[in-house]
Design a protein around this motif. Structure first.
Motif, PDB file in Angstrom:
ATOM      1  N   SER A  59       0.800  -1.212   0.000  1.00  0.00           N
ATOM      2  CA  SER A  59       0.000   0.000   0.000  1.00  0.00           C
ATOM      3  C   SER A  59       0.838   1.269   0.000  1.00  0.00           C
ATOM      4  O   SER A  59       0.393   2.304  -0.443  1.00  0.00           O
ATOM      5  CB  SER A  59      -0.969   0.007   1.181  1.00  0.00           C
ATOM      6  N   ILE A  61       3.538   3.721  -1.341  1.00  0.00           N
ATOM      7  CA  ILE A  61       4.242   3.991  -2.606  1.00  0.00           C
ATOM      8  C   ILE A  61       5.289   5.077  -2.436  1.00  0.00           C
ATOM      9  O   ILE A  61       5.801   5.599  -3.402  1.00  0.00           O
ATOM     10  CB  ILE A  61       3.248   4.350  -3.735  1.00  0.00           C
ATOM     11  N   ASN A  66       0.095   6.521   0.134  1.00  0.00           N
ATOM     12  CA  ASN A  66      -0.498   5.188   0.132  1.00  0.00           C
ATOM     13  C   ASN A  66      -1.456   5.076  -1.037  1.00  0.00           C
ATOM     14  O   ASN A  66      -2.182   6.015  -1.351  1.00  0.00           O
ATOM     15  CB  ASN A  66      -1.239   4.919   1.438  1.00  0.00           C
ATOM     16  N   LYS A  67      -1.460   3.908  -1.685  1.00  0.00           N
ATOM     17  CA  LYS A  67      -2.275   3.693  -2.877  1.00  0.00           C
ATOM     18  C   LYS A  67      -3.759   3.887  -2.600  1.00  0.00           C
ATOM     19  O   LYS A  67      -4.246   3.549  -1.530  1.00  0.00           O
ATOM     20  CB  LYS A  67      -2.079   2.274  -3.402  1.00  0.00           C
ATOM     21  N   ALA A  81       0.367  10.205  -8.990  1.00  0.00           N
ATOM     22  CA  ALA A  81       0.200   9.084  -8.061  1.00  0.00           C
ATOM     23  C   ALA A  81      -1.281   8.870  -7.793  1.00  0.00           C
ATOM     24  O   ALA A  81      -2.064   9.821  -7.798  1.00  0.00           O
ATOM     25  CB  ALA A  81       0.930   9.356  -6.756  1.00  0.00           C
ATOM     26  N   CYS A  82      -1.648   7.625  -7.591  1.00  0.00           N
ATOM     27  CA  CYS A  82      -3.003   7.265  -7.160  1.00  0.00           C
ATOM     28  C   CYS A  82      -2.923   6.991  -5.664  1.00  0.00           C
ATOM     29  O   CYS A  82      -2.234   6.056  -5.240  1.00  0.00           O
ATOM     30  CB  CYS A  82      -3.487   6.026  -7.898  1.00  0.00           C
ATOM     31  N   VAL A  83      -3.588   7.817  -4.886  1.00  0.00           N
ATOM     32  CA  VAL A  83      -3.433   7.752  -3.429  1.00  0.00           C
ATOM     33  C   VAL A  83      -4.779   7.611  -2.722  1.00  0.00           C
ATOM     34  O   VAL A  83      -5.831   7.839  -3.316  1.00  0.00           O
ATOM     35  CB  VAL A  83      -2.690   9.003  -2.908  1.00  0.00           C
ATOM     36  N   GLN A 108      -9.128   1.882  -7.357  1.00  0.00           N
ATOM     37  CA  GLN A 108      -7.703   2.091  -7.601  1.00  0.00           C
ATOM     38  C   GLN A 108      -7.307   1.670  -9.024  1.00  0.00           C
ATOM     39  O   GLN A 108      -6.473   2.316  -9.653  1.00  0.00           O
ATOM     40  CB  GLN A 108      -6.931   1.272  -6.566  1.00  0.00           C
ATOM     41  N   PHE A 112      -5.266   3.894 -11.734  1.00  0.00           N
ATOM     42  CA  PHE A 112      -4.002   3.499 -12.362  1.00  0.00           C
ATOM     43  C   PHE A 112      -4.076   3.624 -13.884  1.00  0.00           C
ATOM     44  O   PHE A 112      -3.127   4.066 -14.524  1.00  0.00           O
ATOM     45  CB  PHE A 112      -3.618   2.073 -11.979  1.00  0.00           C
TER      46      PHE A 112
END
Length: 132
Positions: A59, A61, A66-67, A81-83, A108, A112
């Motif tokens: 999780s 990154i 955090n993803k 970023a995907c957070v 998520q 992405f």
């Protein structure tokens, strides 16, 4: 003499029977948990440990990231970023992170996909001038 041995033997056998019964009850109480319950508990603990390990490694990154389903651009690091929600709150509380929130997706995986597309076709460096 024979008459004296019989009562003593009888008392001795009663005492031994009582001790044996008490010791079996104690032993039975020690083994009340069946092997299946023990195995189930160990599997549960293993799953929790695996989940914790996965959370710790997958999780995260990066520092404070955090993803999750939110697509952001980090001006300070110059990347997308995907957070998750915690990272969004972290961005709000720490202006030095210079986060530019772009969009929230349903999950998520969608984030992405969009992150990949945006990385291929755009530069947001000029938007970050006002954030820095």
């Amino acid at each position: 003499m024979d008459n004296k041995i019989k009562p003593i033997f009888l008392i001795f056998s009663i005492i031994m029977t009582m001790l044996f019964t008490i010791s079996s009850d104690v032993k039975a109480q020690d083994t009340l948990t069946p092997l299946e319950d023990f195995t189930r508990q160990k599997l549960k603990e293993q799953r929790e440990a695996d989940e914790f390990r996965r959370f710790q490694t997958e999780s995260s990154i990066g520092n404070g990231l955090n993803k999750g389903p939110h697509l952001i651009y980090l001006c300070s690091r110059r990347h997308f970023a995907c957070v998750n929600n915690d990272t969004i709150r972290n961005c709000a509380q720490r202006p030095q992170m210079s986060c530019l929130i772009i969009k929230k997706f349903q999950n998520q995986k969608q984030c992405f996909s969009e992150q990949y597309e945006v990385m291929l076709k755009s530069r947001i460096d000029n938007f970050c001038d006002s954030v820095d």
